[in-house]
Design a protein around this motif. Structure first.
Motif, PDB file in Angstrom:
ATOM      1  N   ALA A 172       6.497   0.937  12.546  1.00  0.00           N
ATOM      2  CA  ALA A 172       6.314   1.196  11.125  1.00  0.00           C
ATOM      3  C   ALA A 172       6.197   2.694  10.853  1.00  0.00           C
ATOM      4  O   ALA A 172       5.586   3.432  11.628  1.00  0.00           O
ATOM      5  N   GLU A 230       5.280   5.157   7.389  1.00  0.00           N
ATOM      6  CA  GLU A 230       4.918   5.199   5.971  1.00  0.00           C
ATOM      7  C   GLU A 230       5.768   6.246   5.275  1.00  0.00           C
ATOM      8  O   GLU A 230       5.653   7.449   5.536  1.00  0.00           O
ATOM      9  N   ASP A 260       5.964   6.581   1.866  1.00  0.00           N
ATOM     10  CA  ASP A 260       5.163   7.027   0.728  1.00  0.00           C
ATOM     11  C   ASP A 260       3.969   6.086   0.643  1.00  0.00           C
ATOM     12  O   ASP A 260       3.956   5.047   1.305  1.00  0.00           O
ATOM     13  N   LYS A 261       2.990   6.395  -0.168  1.00  0.00           N
ATOM     14  CA  LYS A 261       1.828   5.532  -0.253  1.00  0.00           C
ATOM     15  C   LYS A 261       2.259   4.148  -0.746  1.00  0.00           C
ATOM     16  O   LYS A 261       2.828   3.984  -1.822  1.00  0.00           O
ATOM     17  N   GLY A 262       2.020   3.155   0.097  1.00  0.00           N
ATOM     18  CA  GLY A 262       2.401   1.796  -0.257  1.00  0.00           C
ATOM     19  C   GLY A 262       3.829   1.427   0.071  1.00  0.00           C
ATOM     20  O   GLY A 262       4.238   0.294  -0.174  1.00  0.00           O
ATOM     21  N   VAL A 282      -1.121   2.589   8.642  1.00  0.00           N
ATOM     22  CA  VAL A 282      -0.029   2.903   9.559  1.00  0.00           C
ATOM     23  C   VAL A 282      -0.531   3.977  10.514  1.00  0.00           C
ATOM     24  O   VAL A 282      -0.938   5.051  10.095  1.00  0.00           O
ATOM     25  N   LEU A 330       1.812  -0.920  12.186  1.00  0.00           N
ATOM     26  CA  LEU A 330       1.269  -1.326  10.896  1.00  0.00           C
ATOM     27  C   LEU A 330       0.093  -2.265  11.119  1.00  0.00           C
ATOM     28  O   LEU A 330       0.192  -3.215  11.888  1.00  0.00           O
ATOM     29  N   VAL A 377       6.472   1.212   3.245  1.00  0.00           N
ATOM     30  CA  VAL A 377       6.505   1.246   4.697  1.00  0.00           C
ATOM     31  C   VAL A 377       7.863   0.771   5.189  1.00  0.00           C
ATOM     32  O   VAL A 377       8.390  -0.242   4.714  1.00  0.00           O
ATOM     33  N   ARG A 378       8.438   1.518   6.134  1.00  0.00           N
ATOM     34  CA  ARG A 378       9.721   1.135   6.749  1.00  0.00           C
ATOM     35  C   ARG A 378       9.438   0.424   8.073  1.00  0.00           C
ATOM     36  O   ARG A 378       8.714   0.923   8.929  1.00  0.00           O
ATOM     37  N   ASP A 397      12.464  -1.953   4.215  1.00  0.00           N
ATOM     38  CA  ASP A 397      11.297  -1.308   3.620  1.00  0.00           C
ATOM     39  C   ASP A 397      10.508  -2.337   2.814  1.00  0.00           C
ATOM     40  O   ASP A 397      11.085  -3.181   2.112  1.00  0.00           O
ATOM     41  N   LYS A 435       7.090  -2.870   0.104  1.00  0.00           N
ATOM     42  CA  LYS A 435       6.096  -2.293  -0.803  1.00  0.00           C
ATOM     43  C   LYS A 435       4.820  -3.103  -0.653  1.00  0.00           C
ATOM     44  O   LYS A 435       4.802  -4.315  -0.850  1.00  0.00           O
ATOM     45  N   TYR A 437      -3.856  -1.512   3.999  1.00  0.00           N
ATOM     46  CA  TYR A 437      -3.127  -1.448   5.259  1.00  0.00           C
ATOM     47  C   TYR A 437      -3.356  -0.087   5.878  1.00  0.00           C
ATOM     48  O   TYR A 437      -3.909   0.828   5.266  1.00  0.00           O
TER      49      TYR A 437
END
Length: 628
Positions: A239, A241, A243-245, A176, A181, A247-248, A167, A169, A174
């Protein structure tokens, strides 16, 4: 080849017509010792959100009315592409296309720009300076940056060995979408609005799928040690998302990156070199003095078909307090098909995603033999499409595709006819059909530069320090080089980049090389490796000549110091190697010096100091083709 450009198209949509009236009447000028200076202080440039149209109009006035200098009051200026003029540019080793610029320096002569230490902040896909068909220019005292960078940087905050994911941050823009991404260069709309508050021009959408990735170490502010362990594929990066900001990332990566490292991506290959800071073409006698490039979406400076260029205090450096890891997404500086003297002095090059500088020519390949005096030639690498290889009156020679040995002396071209961005016809002064085969290379010997590279610092960048492939005399002195790969590379190839320029007079003296090679690539601190298969070596024929490496200091944690291939006249003497424990050796069993297919080799008076302070003998490998 002949460059074909579209006409300069200036799209001015301003409804603020009073601004142009102001520009027409308020330009102030002074004349000192015959220099006619245009000062921008008087017409409110510091109060404008987008100064691009003001600067463009000022440059037009300079050309029309004979001003020889333009001066900015010290300040911070923002440049947007919305009202920028555009020009189609075919830029070697970069992405071709329709480019917008704030400084269209086309056919400028005996001219100076002094920004008085100002910051120039750019937005979106622009080339800040396009310099073409110009001479005797000086650009000084400015810094270039982008509000939104062309590289995505994501802090690794978690990883899962079971699912083989990690993950990141991400603070920079960006997107997704559909499991992929993307970089996003769009942050805000155009600064211009209609009278009733409705926007009539918006920034273009710049989204680029993540690719060409590397992991950075925020502790060292450099690429991770043994970076190759964390290589990611160009494709197949998925990728989600969370949460906001946040990304996995899941992908086929050999080793998951360490927590706290930073994933850096500059976008998809062949689409991520859109915006060098300076583009120089067919120009001469240029001086860049006290210029900082904090970021660019390609190279800091790319010069081709130009001569006599001086960089003095041209720094590619991180902006203090920016929190970024990356300056330029490609080389700091790059010189292709140049001549005269390239001078690079008192510069700092740091945190680039490629080399500090590359000075070279470029082979074109023979595509077809038309008649006894005419060849059809082509560029090979996609980033060389449209490359201006030669013009009538240039001297060129034919090079064997396998051995890289010349098959002819330099021959005059009597005609060059461009067919398209890849193919051109070359007509020779004398018959050549019995001296050439399809896929041989053709090298332009007229356009090989000499160079003086001194008192510079290279550090914390991906790839190499200085790449030199030029037949002019080159001196590299008093530099400090701490790059991820080789500190210097001297090559030549007809395989991918087709970079030409057999050395005939290079001195590498009084430089300090500091812990190079930590990226894990099997190279050497000084790597001289024309790309010739050993089976293609020709007895008593060599690619490079007359290379002297003396009085340098090598602080090295690893074993390979010099690898030299195909040289007639190699001196490696009075150098001091000091073993370092900064990193763990990656290739401890490699010899310190590897000499392959060389002649007139002189290795003497070198010292090797171990970690315990004891003096050791250098380990040397010479293959059977090497002649003393």
């Amino acid at each position: 080849m002949i460059k074909i450009f579209s006409s300069f198209r200036i799209k001015i949509l301003l409804s603020h017509l009073d601004l142009y009236v102001l520009i027409a009447v308020v330009f102030s000028c002074t004349s000192t010792f015959g220099q006619k200076t245009l000062n921008l202080e008087e017409f409110g440039i510091q109060d404008e959100k987008d100064v691009t149209p003001i600067v463009v109009k000022a440059l037009e006035k300079c050309q029309e009315e004979g001003y020889t200098k333009i001066v900015f009051p010290q300040g911070t200026y923002h440049f947007y592409p919305t009202f920028a003029p555009e020009r189609y540019c075919e830029i070697t080793n970069n992405d071709n296309g329709l480019k917008r610029t704030a400084f269209p320096l086309i056919n400028f002569n005996d001219f100076e720009i002094d920004a008085n230490g100002s910051d120039f902040i750019f937005h979106g896909k622009m080339i800040p300076f396009i310099i073409e068909e110009s001479s005797t220019l000086k650009i000084s005292n400015l810094s270039i940056d982008w509000e939104v960078p062309f590289a995505l940087e994501g802090l690794v905050v978690a990883r899962d060995s079971t699912s083989h994911t990690f993950d990141i941050k991400v603070d920079s823009p960006y997107l997704v979408q559909y499991g992929h991404l993307y970089l996003s260069l769009e942050r805000e709309d155009s600064p211009y609005e209609k009278t009733y508050g409705k926007r009539f021009a918006t920034m273009e959408h710049y989204n680029l799928e993540v690719g060409q990735n590397i992991f950075w170490d925020p502790k060292t502010m450099a690429p991770l040690y043994n970076t190759r362990l964390y290589n990611m594929p160009e494709k197949g990066i998925n990728a989600v998302e969370l949460d906001k900001g946040l990304v996995r990332i899941s992908t086929n990566i050999n080793t998951l990156p360490p927590l706290g490292s930073v994933m850096v991506s500059k976008g998809e290959y062949l689409q991520n070199r859109t915006s060098p800071a300076f583009r120089v073409f067919k120009s001469k006698e240029l001086i860049f003095k006290d210029v900082n490039v904090h970021h660019a979406g390609a190279m800091g400076l790319i010069a081709e078909r130009s001569q006599d260029i001086t960089l003095d205090g041209f720094n590619v450096v991180l902006r203090e307090g920016s929190g970024r890891m990356i300056t330029t997404t490609a080389d700091a500086t790059h010189f292709c098909n140049t001549k005269g003297t390239i001078t690079i002095k008192n510069c700092i090059f740091e945190n680039m995603l490629d080399d500090a500088t590359n000075i070279h020519g470029t082979y074109v390949r023979v595509n077809k033999i038309i008649d006894e005096r005419t060849l059809a030639v082509e560029t090979f690498h996609p980033h060389q499409n449209g490359y201006l290889f030669a013009e009538k009156g240039d001297l060129v020679r034919i090079t064997d595709q396998h051995s890289l040995q010349p098959k002819t002396e330099a021959i005059l071209l009597t005609k060059v006819e461009r067919v398209n961005e890849k193919i051109a016809y070359l007509t020779f002064e004398e018959p050549i059909s019995d001296k050439v085969n399809v896929y041989d290379g053709v090298d332009n010997t007229t356009w090989h530069a000499s160079a003086l590279i001194e008192n510079n610092i290279v550090r914390n960048n991906r790839a190499r320090g200085f790449l030199i492939s030029s037949s002019g005399r080159v001196e590299v002195r008093n530099n400090r080089i701490a790059s991820q790969m080789a500190g210097m590379r001297i090559s030549g190839d007809l395989k991918l980049w087709n970079e030409s320029g057999p050395i005939d007079g290079l001195i590498i003296e009084k430089n300090t090389f500091i812990n190079n090679l930590y990226g894990g690539n099997k190279q050497a601190v000084i790597l001289i490796d024309p790309e010739i298969e050993q089976s293609e070596f020709i007895p008593n024929q060599f690619y490079h000549r007359n290379i002297i490496i003396k009085n340098n200091e090598f602080y090295s944690f690893d074993s390979p110091i010099l690898k030299a291939i195909s040289i007639d006249g190699l001196i490696f003497k009075s150098n001091k190697i000091i073993q370092s424990d900064y990193y763990k050796p990656i290739f401890p069993d490699e010899p310190n010096l590897t000499i392959i297919h060389c002649k007139n080799v002189d290795l003497k008076d070198n010292t090797y100091i171990s970690l315990t302070g004891e003096q050791k003998d250098l380990t040397v490998y010479k293959n059977q083709n090497t002649i003393k």
